[in-house]
Design an enzyme around this catalytic site. Sequence first.
Site, mmCIF file in Angstrom:
data_model
loop_
_atom_site.group_PDB
_atom_site.id
_atom_site.type_symbol
_atom_site.label_atom_id
_atom_site.label_comp_id
_atom_site.label_asym_id
_atom_site.label_seq_id
_atom_site.Cartn_x
_atom_site.Cartn_y
_atom_site.Cartn_z
ATOM 1 N N ASP A 109 0.786 -1.245 0.000
ATOM 2 C CA ASP A 109 0.000 0.000 0.000
ATOM 3 C C ASP A 109 0.814 1.289 0.000
ATOM 4 O O ASP A 109 0.247 2.379 -0.013
ATOM 5 C CB ASP A 109 -0.972 -0.011 1.189
ATOM 6 C CG ASP A 109 -0.263 -0.268 2.531
ATOM 7 O OD1 ASP A 109 0.899 0.158 2.689
ATOM 8 O OD2 ASP A 109 -0.886 -0.905 3.403
ATOM 9 N N HIS A 124 6.410 -7.970 -1.199
ATOM 10 C CA HIS A 124 5.268 -8.364 -2.038
ATOM 11 C C HIS A 124 5.008 -7.341 -3.135
ATOM 12 O O HIS A 124 3.939 -7.335 -3.738
ATOM 13 C CB HIS A 124 4.002 -8.544 -1.184
ATOM 14 C CG HIS A 124 4.032 -9.772 -0.318
ATOM 15 N ND1 HIS A 124 3.023 -10.111 0.548
ATOM 16 C CD2 HIS A 124 4.957 -10.752 -0.198
ATOM 17 C CE1 HIS A 124 3.327 -11.242 1.174
ATOM 18 N NE2 HIS A 124 4.497 -11.641 0.748
ATOM 19 N N SER A 198 2.008 -8.653 12.010
ATOM 20 C CA SER A 198 2.070 -9.818 11.131
ATOM 21 C C SER A 198 1.859 -11.087 11.951
ATOM 22 O O SER A 198 2.413 -11.222 13.048
ATOM 23 C CB SER A 198 3.421 -9.901 10.416
ATOM 24 O OG SER A 198 3.503 -11.105 9.664
#
Length: 254
Positions: A109, A124, A198
């Site tokens: 993001d 990612h 996480s």
Amino acid sequence: MTPATSERAALVAELLAGSERAVVLTGAGVSVPSGIPDFRTPGTGLWEKVDPMEVAHIDAFRRDPDRFWHFYGDRFAKLDGKAPNAAHHAIAELERRGFVRGVITQNVDRLHRKAGSRNVIEVHGSIEWSVCPGCGARVGIDQVLAQLHAGAGTPRCEACVSPLKPDVVLFGELLPAAPMSAAFALAGEADLMLAVGSSLEVYPVASLPGVTLDAGGRLALVTQGSTPYDGQAEVKLAGDVVAELEAVLAALDA
Ligand code: ZN
């Protein structure tokens, strides 16, 4: 906040102050206060009506890019409108003050960068860029959003008209080699890893705390819910991620 909670925050602050090569690892939990739900949590917003494993899969993109973008374009637009929260700002502050060397994140993001973190390893990928599978061109998010807003359907490469692919790791794709090797290097050199938001369950990122521990470093956790590393962490802050990180910063100031 109970005294026990602030004592744990003080212990994290102590670990940070006593380390020389600390690194932060973040997952979806750090972006939840920005209004970005963790898509692996059932029944949360964005991914409620679709199976992300199906629509956000590399095979779905290859098979039917129009259908893929019908879904993913919405995700792009929603993520683009989000702002970093106090947890992102606290992590940026830790780097600015020299307490951590960088941030390894599973999030796409861009919010760590928006908050001012400088050394950000996005394992990612990121919505910042889309890539052309045809000619390799890289296209910035503003251009992709402009195409989406123009109602032109699937964003395409201006040079070769191929459907663009977001430069994020889709299901069924391997993680990009360069960021992963940078992440493993940082984790291996770290004398402290602070893992934030996480569940540490998605490999290969989930192996990074183990890399730090195996090299003799220490681990501190800031996350709600259990992780496979709970028993190996020096300390775990299990409350709200914003409140916990603000308590750590306050303890560093004390
Ligand atoms: Zn192209």
